[in-house]
Write an enzyme that holds these catalytic residues in place. Structure first.
Site, PDB file in Angstrom:
ATOM      1  N   PRO A  33      -8.642   7.750  50.075  1.00  0.00           N
ATOM      2  CA  PRO A  33      -8.504   8.532  48.996  1.00  0.00           C
ATOM      3  C   PRO A  33      -7.734   7.711  47.959  1.00  0.00           C
ATOM      4  CG  PRO A  33      -7.555   9.620  51.038  1.00  0.00           C
ATOM      5  CD  PRO A  33      -7.840   8.340  51.292  1.00  0.00           C
ATOM      6  N   GLU A  34      -8.267   7.600  46.769  1.00  0.00           N
ATOM      7  CA  GLU A  34      -7.637   6.860  45.695  1.00  0.00           C
ATOM      8  C   GLU A  34      -7.447   7.847  44.725  1.00  0.00           C
ATOM      9  OE1 GLU A  34     -10.252   3.554  44.423  1.00  0.00           O
ATOM     10  OE2 GLU A  34     -11.038   3.223  46.460  1.00  0.00           O
TER      11      GLU A  34
END
Length: 272
Positions: A2-3
Site C-alpha cells: 500500500p502506497e
DNA sequence: TTCGTCCTGGTA
DNA sequence: TACCAGGACGAA
C-alpha cells in the site's frame, strides 16, 4: 504494497465507519505485529478508549483515541486493515483484532508479517511523523522543495523518490509511473535534472497519485481497502510490471532494471 | 549508499 | 526449484 493512494483509500473508507466507535476487546494472533507487546498490556491499554479521529500521513494510518493514545498502523508490503462483522469468516493471515462496540472489529491481516501496529501516547507520534517529507498532494510539496532536497544528490532519481524523508507516500509502483509520465529515465542522476525536468517530475508525481486515488489504489494480489475491495488502478498503469509489453506512447517494449534493489520499469525510448 | 533482513506464497 | 514481490531499517 500500500502506497499513498491505497492508504488514502483505506482511511477515507473507514473514517466514517469507525469514528466515535469504542474498543471493547483485542486479540493478538502474532505478537510481532505489535512489536512484541504483551497481549494483556495491549488490551488493558486500548480497551475503553474510543476512536476520536482517523487520519493518514504518508503511508501511516493514525487512529487518535480519546483516552490519550494514538494507534499507528503501517501496512508495509502485504498488510490489510479490514472492518468486519464479528461473525464474519476469519480473514486469512489475521494477526491482530481490535474489537469495537457494536459487533464489528478491525482486523490487521498480513501475509508477510511486515506490517506494524504501534500504540503511543498522544504527542509521541510526532517524533515518527517528523521524519517524513511533505505530503505530495499538499501545498508544502513544491517544485522548489523537490529540486532543493535532491538537486545535489548523485543517486539515481528512482532511488531517491522512494525516500520517505524527501516526500511521504511514494512507493515503487507510483515512482515508476511518475518517472514515465515525466519522461525521465529511472537511472538519471538527480543532480543532472534541469529546472524544466524538476517541474515535469513534480507535476507527474501529483498526477499519478491523484489518478491512483481516483481509481481506489492498485491491486496485484494482496491490497484491499478497509472493506475488503480491490482497487482498480492496476488497469491504468503505463509501465509498472509491464516488462516486454508495448509502451502506450511509442509502442516500444517496456524494460525492467533493478535499481537500488528494487525493480524498475520504464520505456527506454520515452524516458531519457 | 548498498545490502541483508524481516516473512510467506505465487509464479515461471 | 529458483526467483520475485507494493517497505523500511540497521549494519557495513
Amino acid at each position: 504494497m500500500p502506497e499513498l493512494p491505497e492508504v488514502e483509500t483505506i482511511v477515507a473508507g473507514l473514517r466514517p465507519l469507525v469514528g466515535g466507535r469504542c474498543i471493547s476487546d483485542t486479540e493478538i494472533h502474532w505478537s510481532g505485529s505489535v512489536g512484541g507487546m504483551d497481549p494483556a498490556v495491549f488490551r488493558d491499554r486500548l480497551v475503553g478508549q474510543c476512536i476520536a479521529r482517523m487520519t493518514r500521513r504518508g503511508k501511516f494510518i493514525l487512529l487518535y483515541l480519546d483516552g490519550g493514545d494514538v494507534l499507528l498502523v503501517h501496512l508495509r508490503m502485504t498488510g490489510r486493515l479490514l472492518l468486519r462483522p464479528r461473525e464474519a469468516e476469519a480473514d486469512p493471515y489475521t494477526r491482530v483484532i481490535i474489537g469495537l462496540e457494536g459487533n464489528e472489529e478491525l482486523r490487521l491481516a498480513d501475509l508477510r508479517k511486515f506490517a506494524r501496529l504501534v500504540v503511543v501516547s498522544q504527542g509521541e507520534e510526532e517524533a515518527v511523523l517528523a521524519k517524513l517529507g511533505p505530503e505530495p498532494l499538499s501545498e508544502d510539496f513544491t517544485v522548489e522543495h523537490l529540486a532543493n532536497s535532491l538537486g545535489k544528490r548523485k543517486a539515481p532519481i528512482k532511488t531517491l523518490l522512494l525516500d520517505q524523508t524527501v516526500l511521504a507516500g511514494l512507493g515503487n509502483i507510483y515512482a515508476d509511473e511518475a518517472l514515465y509520465l515525466a519522461g525521465l529515465h529511472p537511472l538519471r542522476r538527480a543532480d543532472s535534472l534541469s529546472v524544466e525536468e524538476w517541474q515535469r517530475l513534480h507535476e507527474a508525481i501529483r498526477r499519478t497519485l491523484e489518478e491512483g486515488i481516483r481509481n481506489r489504489g492498485t491491486t496485484f494480489s494482496q491490497y484491499r481497502d478497509g472493506e475488503g475491495r480491490p482497487g482498480g488502478h492496476q488497469h491504468c498503469l503505463n509501465v509498472y510490471r509491464r516488462t516486454g509489453e508495448a509502451c502506450p506512447r511509442c509502442g516500444g517494449p517496456i524494460e525492467r532494471l533493478v535499481i537500488g534493489g528494487r525493480s524498475s520499469h520504464f520505456c527506454p525510448r520515452c524516458q531519457v
